[in-house]
Write an enzyme that holds these catalytic residues in place. Structure first.
Site: not given
Ligand code: GDP
Length: 425
Positions: A13-14, A16, A41, A240, A304, A332, A334, A413, A415
């Site tokens: 959830d970073e 990606k 994602h 996992t 969750r 994130k 921001d 990043s 946003g």
């Molecule tokens: P992934 O599984 O690694 O792709 O991550 P997820 O999609 O589960 O979680 C990342 C969440 O953070 C998503 O809701 C994205 O839209 C959001 N997101 C990603 N980069 C940023 C950022 O730089 N700032 C903000 N506020 N949200 C972000």
């Protein structure tokens, strides 16, 4: 830029998906190499907001070919739902832009059921599974008790193979868990309703990748989850059931002879974790609620709330090393803008001794975070597009992480949107 793997450095959830969506501009092919529909994602671009579970995040780019490799848990039921959802928002998915490896194993209807039954049996000792059938699926794969997507082209053999598996699996369902048996009719009806419908996408993707690679096409490998969830090197057993590490990408993608030129590790500006298991430095109460709220930290698959903590420099350094990361995308940033000062886990205290090294999983149980504080910036940074647009305190925070983990932070990043990114030279 040659072949590149995008991986999660921590618990997943970073962000990606957001990075793959951005970087696909420079790539011809995106391949998912492990995992299944158990995590999500989130991608936001000009076509809308999408929660992808199995589809590679390159699916939105015109001309990009997306591949589900042999290493994924191919869940036809989930995949068809996802295809329908993405198509309903105007993205065309055809055998031209989506290919499925004929060597990918099928996640069968009993895998999800077994996942739920086992979590219920474990009760308060449960692993926190998303109940998508991933652990039973990989167990069966390594027992050679599932079917390959390519078997859909051999219907007679497929029927007899499935009949054998059904007989075997019903022993577990009925005798171990006291559940109902699956009937042959139910199984064949499932094949007709779901598995048959993915057949047009199934092909020899190794052959495709080999030829594409020889003609100079560039491949982006997309991981699911992160280092600490890797079955071999993660926080076992809270992992996992597959290898999330970049080293597995060429195998799970179906091109084991590919050379990897770059590994981009995605790190969140703070830590989050879904499910059970040790999570050093975990925040609680109002402090946790504020961060969960600010970062909208709710699981893309389960809804969750995610557990939250300060950025963990010990775990992140370990993640960078195990992934062989060549560059980092810090996401994130921001979200931290509301904090007066930003907590950082700089070391662990294990049995009274401080350490900067990531320990054996069992030692994490009593480990405490040694917390330091970085200066906050207290202003909106979501409009920053250049490094120098960031306030000095935000730049210091990024540089502090960079120094601690020993890897250049190339992307910052600010946003979720595609263009909310700072690319450092
Ligand atoms: P992934 O599984 O690694 O792709 O991550 P997820 O999609 O589960 O979680 C990342 C969440 O953070 C998503 O809701 C994205 O839209 C959001 N997101 C990603 N980069 C940023 C950022 O730089 N700032 C903000 N506020 N949200 C972000």
């Amino acid at each position: 830029m040659g072949n590149c793997v995008i991986v999660g450095i921590n618990w997943g959830d970073e962000g990606k998906g957001r990075m793959v969506d951005l970087l696909t501009e420079d790539y011809d092919i995106v391949v998912r190499y492990q995992g299944g529909g158990n995590a999500g994602h989130t991608v936001i671009n000009e076509k809308g907001k999408f929660a992808l579970h199995l589809l590679p995040s390159g699916i939105f780019r015109e001309g990009v070919v997306n591949i589900l490799g042999n290493g994924v848990a191919l869940d036809p039921e989930n995949l068809l739902c996802e295809i329908a959802d993405v198509e309903s928002k105007g993205v065309r998915i055809t055998p031209e832009n989506l290919k499925i490896s004929d060597r990918a194993s099928l996640l069968l209807p009993w895998h999800r059921r077994l996942d739920g039954l086992e979590e219920a049996r474990l009760a308060d000792k449960k692993y926190g599974s998303t109940k998508q059938g991933i652990a039973p699926f990989y167990s069966d794969k390594y027992q050679k008790k599932t079917v390959l997507a390519g078997e859909l082209f051999y219907p007679e053999k497929l029927r007899s193979h499935l009949t054998d598996l059904l007989e075997w699996k019903n022993l577990t369902l009925t005798r171990v868990y006291g559940d109902e048996a699956v009937t042959g009719e139910e199984l064949m009806s499932w094949v007709g309703r779901f598995a048959e419908k993915i057949k047009p996408f199934v092909c020899d993707t190794t052959d495709y990748l080999e030829k594409a690679s020889a003609s100079g096409k560039k491949i982006l490998f997309e991981a699911q989850l992160g280092t600490l969830r890797d079955i071999d090197f993660g926080i076992y057993p809270y992992t996992t059931s597959s290898n999330t590490l970049a080293a597995y990408a060429p195998i799970g993608a179906g091109i084991p002879f590919a050379k990897i030129d770059e590994v981009i590790g995605v790190v969140k500006a703070y830590s989050t974790c879904v499910g059970e298991g040790p999570f050093v430095g975990e925040m609680t109460g109002a402090e946790a609620d504020a961060l969960t709220e600010a970062g909208a930290e709710y699981g893309a698959k389960t809804g969750r709330p995610r557990r939250v903590a300060p950025i963990d420099l010990v775990a992140t350094r370990y993640g960078v090393k195990m992934q062989g990361a060549t560059a980092i995308a810090l996401t994130k940033l921001d979200v931290l803008s509301y904090m007066d000062e930003i907590p950082v886990c700089i070391r662990y205290r294990v049995k009274g001794k401080e350490t900067g090294s990531f320990p054996f999983p069992d030692a994490l149980d009593g480990a405490e975070a040694v917390i330091g504080y970085a200066e906050g910036w207290k202003c909106d940074i979501s409009g920053a597009r250049k490094w120098t647009d960031l306030p000095a305190a935000a730049r210091s925070y990024v540089e502090m992480i960079e120094n601690a983990i020993g890897c250049p932070i190339k992307y910052v990043s600010v946003g979720p949107e595609r263009d909310s990114i700072i690319i450092r030279d």
